[in-house]
Motif scaffolding. Structure first.
Motif, PDB file in Angstrom:
ATOM      1  N   LEU A  10      -3.969  -0.795  -6.673  1.00 63.40           N
ATOM      2  CA  LEU A  10      -3.835   0.222  -7.408  1.00 63.40           C
ATOM      3  C   LEU A  10      -4.961  -0.070  -8.483  1.00 63.40           C
ATOM      4  O   LEU A  10      -5.257  -0.885  -9.024  1.00 63.40           O
ATOM      5  N   GLN A  58       2.004   5.788  -4.945  1.00 60.40           N
ATOM      6  CA  GLN A  58       3.565   4.471  -5.400  1.00 60.40           C
ATOM      7  C   GLN A  58       4.657   4.400  -6.408  1.00 60.40           C
ATOM      8  O   GLN A  58       6.086   4.446  -5.937  1.00 60.40           O
ATOM      9  N   LYS A 114       0.962  -1.472  -0.039  1.00 54.59           N
ATOM     10  CA  LYS A 114      -0.050  -0.111   0.807  1.00 54.59           C
ATOM     11  C   LYS A 114       0.963   1.322  -0.125  1.00 54.59           C
ATOM     12  O   LYS A 114       1.773   1.379   0.492  1.00 54.59           O
ATOM     13  N   GLY A 133      -3.442   7.287  -5.474  1.00 49.05           N
ATOM     14  CA  GLY A 133      -2.639   6.663  -5.606  1.00 49.05           C
ATOM     15  C   GLY A 133      -2.333   5.994  -6.548  1.00 49.05           C
ATOM     16  O   GLY A 133      -0.869   5.620  -5.724  1.00 49.05           O
TER      17      GLY A 133
END
Lengths: 558, 322, 291
Positions: free
Chosen positions: C217, C193, C134, C189
């Motif tokens: 994702l 990342q 995450k 998101g």
């Protein structure tokens, strides 16, 4: 690749981290250590341990401390130590209970006590009779209320002469007995009838349920109690002995008896209270026989029984103890129902709208209001009625002069303090109610129960331990509050305990505060220290009760 | 069939008993609103009677009132002597001194304890330390006042070259600081515990030491909770009465809170002055009596504002972690 | 199980500074540190020999032996709970943070067993970067997120330039170049990342470990990350754990298949694994008969 080895064996310095860790630990412990030092100082000042003959310590070391440690260590190995300590708590708790009762007796002289006991006996008898006769709940409640009301308060509007047979009906039994009845039982018989008799009946009833002896045992219990206390009349007053028997001996005997029978494997745990009690007794005996002088402690029975005086040696804090007790009665009577009621509303009934959020926000803000302001509220609202005290209004054709509650009275002080802790009670009760799993509520609703039925039969029983713990802790906080009392003008020097709710209030912290300004070092390091120690002990007792309640219920719910 | 329908439509939920229960509980909750209104009304009424512009209109004799400007701007507070003067700056400066002095003790120590408990302490240590710290908050304030007066002041007198008076602000600040440490610790620790572990993992994964992670990841990520705890604790310090009343004397004098030497003298903050007025010789309708309410209003507004700010800070930044 | 709050690792007493990794010049960023000869692609950089891991009494990994080649993307696939992440976390000794974990065996990074007594886990993690399942950017600005590793490791240099390079390598520069001082939490998101990837590569590690980096994702972000991984392998060695077989097939050069019980069943070129595996169980897993 080969040169990579050097890179992989590099280390990162950790000294910063290690130093940091210890700095943090020292910082954390520093406040605790300071408090510990301060408490040690108070204890030394209050108990004057260095004024005792060293052999005093030696005696108790041999008879009490060492045996207790030994037995405790052995019990720990068998995991019975906790049970042993609990078994000791019962008589000790009973001792504190006796103390509270004696304080109460200062407010309610035995004749008042007797009168009210008679007044309460009537509705109680009605309740029991109707339970036995099997009348419906509503009828029973109604009858009890009516008879109780009449017997306690009389019928004031009836304009009948108060002499003669109808006297009690008009005035209510307690008032009638206090004013008109001239022959009532003495101290000893009063407490015998009002305390010992019910306790004996209760014990007999419980024993009848467990065994198949019956009333014989109750009667035996009663007789035993009566005779035991008369025996003590050379050492203490008989009624004191009676109270001690009822609050210390009987509960302890009962607890030990039931534990002995119910848990035969754990019988060894009684070695602990036995060791402590016998050891303390032996030690006392030895000290008396050998005439060894103990510490010249400022905290002694005289301190707890006497009123404050100008002289350090004879000063005592009895009125403050009584005052604090009465205040707590008012505080609990107001804050507990209001607080729990509010919590129930917020958790069970309140819709999720802005108004509810407003109430919630309001409560958390009230929790942060300084205690002096609550005192001002008491002053301005309860005493001065917002400035309207002394004004006259006319109601139903009669003119009534508005007057607020008496300045500095127990009632006003108690109300102010109870409002102070109300947010705390609400918040902790909310947490307790919230912890009840929703699945239980769902189950109840699923069976067609109403909201109130669910609250009464499912939610409240389950959350009572948490609610009680939170309330008891809040009461502990209330005992230490001084500012509201000062603001409601209760702060003048008083040397007698309050006789009722409308009398001038005194309280433990108030007494400590007034003593703090005495310049005499004997006061500052002696009497004042003793007062502080008493306060701390009271707080410890209250907090221990809270912890015991929480643990007992937690164990049961497991 | 009809019996079922009538069963179904029986209004048990609206029975009188249900209604009664609901209204009883609602009334209990509503009491809290009544209390707040009561506080505001009592304080405002008393304050109105204190100030000249409004007091005279309410029937007060002008000699028994004080003008708003002299209240806010003057520096002499002498309610006990003739002529009576009511300059707020004197007790206010003492309140600020109390706030700063207790902050110096409580904020670093409280945060240190919170970091230790959250990041370093083993479960056993935590189960011992947390209740132990709560004890600090459970000691009654009069007892702290007693400690300050009887033990700390003499000790300071020996340590400080010029000595300190019997009554001084240092002792009061020390004990009040100790008293509010648990507030700082418990709220800050909660905030630090709420920092998701994945952030710590990310820090370790990047080659940071535990010290690095604690100081550069955890504390900054919990900063809103920490700030909120600071403000709450300080608002409690401002509202603290008895310890200062006992340890720091009964006279209010304007002093500079930033001057360390000032702390060795006695002074009396707003709260202690309220107590003084209540125990002093006050006639029920005089300026001294209503001064209590003016002070009370000032105090109430300040602490309320601080509590609201603290709540705003913690709720606004709390949303960061979902 | 995880208790990230405590660090149960050995503390070597040496107080030497952390190994200097790079000089100031920009070019150095593209190569590895002085003294480190760039080996031909394909040489083993991570070598596991009989690695076993226990959590308390439960065995999570059993006798894992594999050799991960340089500058390749090595995928580790298998059903959930078969120890893939556990193995990954052995490489940078993140398992040390878990109290109950016990590791046996040898795991060599560039020839040196990372579980040797004299290896400092903190120093190790400066050579091996990690991206988590995450996205977990710090609540700091984008800029500060990327420079965090540099600050912690005491790396000098032109931080602005390093940040830009890292963000470019992570295919994020174009989207954030004008708002480097905004909070990293404001990104979507997928962007978060990529920020975490940039953060991990900024200190120029040798190896990049990725624990199911795209699983949280959406598909668009996922494919962006996948495109990125192939490019990252040119600079770093990538070991990626994924439960998405198609992903492994798409992006990896070599694939290791872990099956229940923490056993490494087969490790070979990706093409071989997916088209013609040696073991029946692997074939069953690939074709979806279980897992």
């Amino acid at each position: 690749m080969a040169t990579d080895h050097a890179d992989n064996t590099a280390t990162v310095s950790r000294t910063r981290g290690i130093v940091f860790r210890y700095v943090l630990l020292v910082a954390t412990l520093s406040a605790l250590a300071s408090l510990g030092l301060l408490l040690a100082n108070v204890a030394v000042d209050a108990f004057a341990p260095f004024s005792a003959d060293p052999s005093w310590y030696l005696v108790y070391l041999c008879t009490l401390v060492l045996p207790t440690l030994l037995v405790g260590w052995v019990l720990r190995r068998h995991e019975l130590l906790v049970g042993g300590i609990e078994a000791l708590f019962v008589p000790i708790g009973g001792l504190f209970g006796a103390g509270a009762l004696f304080l109460l007796f200062e407010v309610l002289p035995f004749n008042v006590w007797f009168a009210w006991a008679v007044g309460i006996a009537v509705p109680l008898a009605i309740w029991l009779l109707s339970s036995v006769a099997g009348t419906s709940g509503r009828l029973r409640a109604g009858l009890t209320l009516i008879f109780g009301g009449v017997s306690l308060f009389g019928l004031p509007l009836v304009d009948v002469s108060t002499t003669g047979v109808l006297g009690p009906l008009v005035m209510g039994l307690p008032a009638y007995i206090q004013l008109k009845v001239y022959s009532i039982p003495n101290y000893y018989l009063t407490y015998l009838l009002t305390l010992a008799l019910p306790v004996a009946l209760l014990v007999g009833h419980q024993i009848r349920k467990r065994e198949s002896f019956n009333a014989g045992l109750a009667a035996t219990g009663l007789v035993a109690i009566a005779s035991l206390s008369v025996l003590f009349q050379t050492v203490v007053y008989t009624y004191v002995a009676l109270v001690l028997v009822v609050t210390v001996l009987v509960p302890a005997a009962w607890y030990w008896y039931t534990q002995w029978r119910d848990r035969p494997d754990d019988r060894l745990q009684f070695a602990f209270p036995a060791t402590v009690l016998i050891g303390a007794g032996l030690g006392r005996l030895a000290i008396w026989a050998l005439s060894i002088s103990g510490p010249n402690s400022w905290v002694d029975l005289q301190f707890l029984q006497d009123a404050p005086t100008r002289y350090a040696e004879s000063a005592g804090l009895n009125p403050a103890l009584v005052g604090s007790l009465l205040l707590m009665v008012v505080v609990i009577a107001t804050a507990f129902p209001l607080g729990v009621g509010a919590a129930v509303y917020l958790e069970e009934y309140a819709p999720d709208n802005g108004f509810t959020r407003l109430i919630q926000l309001n409560i958390s803000n009230l929790a942060g209001v300084p205690s002096v302001v609550y005192g001002l509220l008491g002053l301005g609202l309860f005493i001065n009625l917002g400035g309207m005290s002394g004004e006259t209004i006319s109601l139903f054709g009669r003119t009534i002069t508005l007057s607020g509650m008496p300045t500095g009275s127990v009632l006003v002080g108690g109300l102010a303090i109870s409002l102070l802790i109300l947010p705390i009670v609400i918040i902790s009760s909310q947490e307790a109610i919230r912890s009840v799993p929703d699945s239980l509520r769902q189950a109840s609703f699923g069976m067609g129960a109403t909201r109130w039925q669910t609250v009464k039969h499912v939610v409240l029983p389950r959350s009572i331990p948490g609610i009680l713990t939170g309330t008891i802790l809040a009461v502990g906080r209330a005992v230490g509050e001084t500012a509201p009392l000062i603001m409601v003008l209760a702060a003048s020097y008083s040397s007698s305990p309050p006789g009722g709710l409308l009398d001038k209030a005194t309280a433990l912290p108030l007494q400590v505060y007034s003593w703090a300004f005495e310049p005499d070092p004997a006061f500052r390091h002696g009497v004042l220290a003793a007062g502080v120690v008493v306060m701390i002990v009271v707080l410890l007792v209250i907090n221990s009760i809270a912890i015991i309640v929480r643990n007992k219920y937690e164990a049961r719910q497991q | 069939m009809s019996s079922i329908t009538s069963d179904l439509t029986t209004r048990t939920a609206k029975s009188p008993r249900e209604r009664l229960a609901r209204w009883f509980f609602f009334a209990c909750a509503a009491i809290s609103i009544v209390v707040t209104i009561g506080i505001v009304v009592v304080l405002v009424l008393g304050a109105l009677k204190f100030f000249r512009s409004t007091g005279v209109a309410l029937g007060m004799a002008p000699g028994d009132t004080v003008s708003l400007s002299s209240y806010l701007l003057e520096g002499k507070w002498t309610p006990g002597s003739e002529p009576q003067q009511f300059g707020l700056l004197a007790p206010l400066s003492a309140t600020v001194m109390l706030m700063l002095g207790s902050a110096i003790i409580a904020l670093p120590l409280g945060l240190a304890a919170a970091i230790y408990l959250s990041e370093y302490a083993s479960d056993r240590m935590r189960s011992f330390l947390k209740p132990a710290l709560e004890i600090l908050a459970g000691v009654p304030t009069v007892v702290y006042g007693f400690f300050a007066l009887v033990y700390i002041t003499p000790l300071l007198d020996q340590l400080v070259p010029l000595g300190v008076g019997t009554f001084n602000m240092v002792s009061a600040c020390i004990v009040v600081g100790i008293m509010i440490i648990p507030m700082v610790t418990s709220i800050s620790e909660d905030a630090m515990n709420a920092v998701p572990d994945s952030l710590r993992q990310a820090g370790y994964g990047l080659g940071a030491t535990k010290f690095d992670v604690s100081t550069t990841v955890v504390v900054p990520s919990a900063i809103s909770g920490i700030a909120s705890s600071y403000i709450l604790a300080l608002s409690r310090a401002i509202g603290e009465t008895m310890a200062v009343a006992i340890a720091a004397g009964s006279q209010s004098t304007v002093m500079n809170p930033l001057n360390p030497v000032a702390y060795f003298s006695p002074n009396s903050p707003i709260t202690a002055q309220m107590i003084q007025l209540a125990t002093g010789d006050i006639s029920a309708q005089g300026a001294a009596y209503h001064a209590m309410f003016a002070l009370g209003l000032t105090l109430f507004v300040v602490t309320l504002a601080m509590n609201v700010v603290s709540e705003l800070i913690s709720s606004r930044y709390r949303e960061v972690y979902r | 199980m995880t208790d990230g709050h405590s660090e149960a690792e050995t503390e070597p007493n040496a107080t030497t500074d952390s190994a200097t990794m790079t000089d100031d010049s920009e070019d150095e960023l593209k190569t590895h540190s002085a003294g480190f000869e760039s080996p031909p692609t394909g040489e083993t950089i991570i070598e596991a020999e009989d690695v076993n891991v226990w959590y308390d009494d439960d065995r999570a990994l059993e006798d894992i032996s594999m050799a991960v080649p340089e500058h390749n993307v090595t995928a580790i696939i298998g059903p959930s709970g078969c120890g893939k992440s556990t193995f990954l976390r052995c490489i940078n000794r993140m398992n040390d943070l878990i109290d109950d974990a016990r590791v046996d065996g040898t795991l060599k990074l560039a020839g040196k067993n990372v579980y040797d007594e004299d290896v400092d886990p903190v120093a190790l993690r400066r050579r091996v970067g990690m991206v988590f399942q995450k996205p977990n950017p710090f609540p700091k600005s984008i800029y500060d997120n990327v420079t965090y590793g540099l600050e912690m490791q005491g790396i000098d240099g032109d931080y602005d330039a390093i940040v830009e390079d890292a963000l470019r390598e992570a295919a994020l520069w174009d989207e954030v170049s004008d708002r480097l001082h905004e909070s990293g939490l404001e990104l979507s998101g997928g962007q978060q990342q990529r920020l975490c990837i940039a953060r991990a590569i900024a200190p120029d590690p040798e190896v990049l470990l990725m624990d199911e980096p795209a699983s949280a994702l959406d598909p668009v972000a996922t494919s962006q990350i996948e495109d990125l991984i192939a490019e990252l392998a040119e600079e770093y060695t990538v070991v990626i754990v994924t439960h998405n077989m198609q992903q492994a097939a798409r992006i990896s050069d070599k694939t290791a298949v872990f099956l229940t019980g923490g056993k490494l069943v087969e490790f070979d070129d990706t093409q071989k694994i997916f088209e013609n595996p040696e073991h029946q169980r692997v074939e069953d897993y690939i074709t979806g008969k279980f897992g």
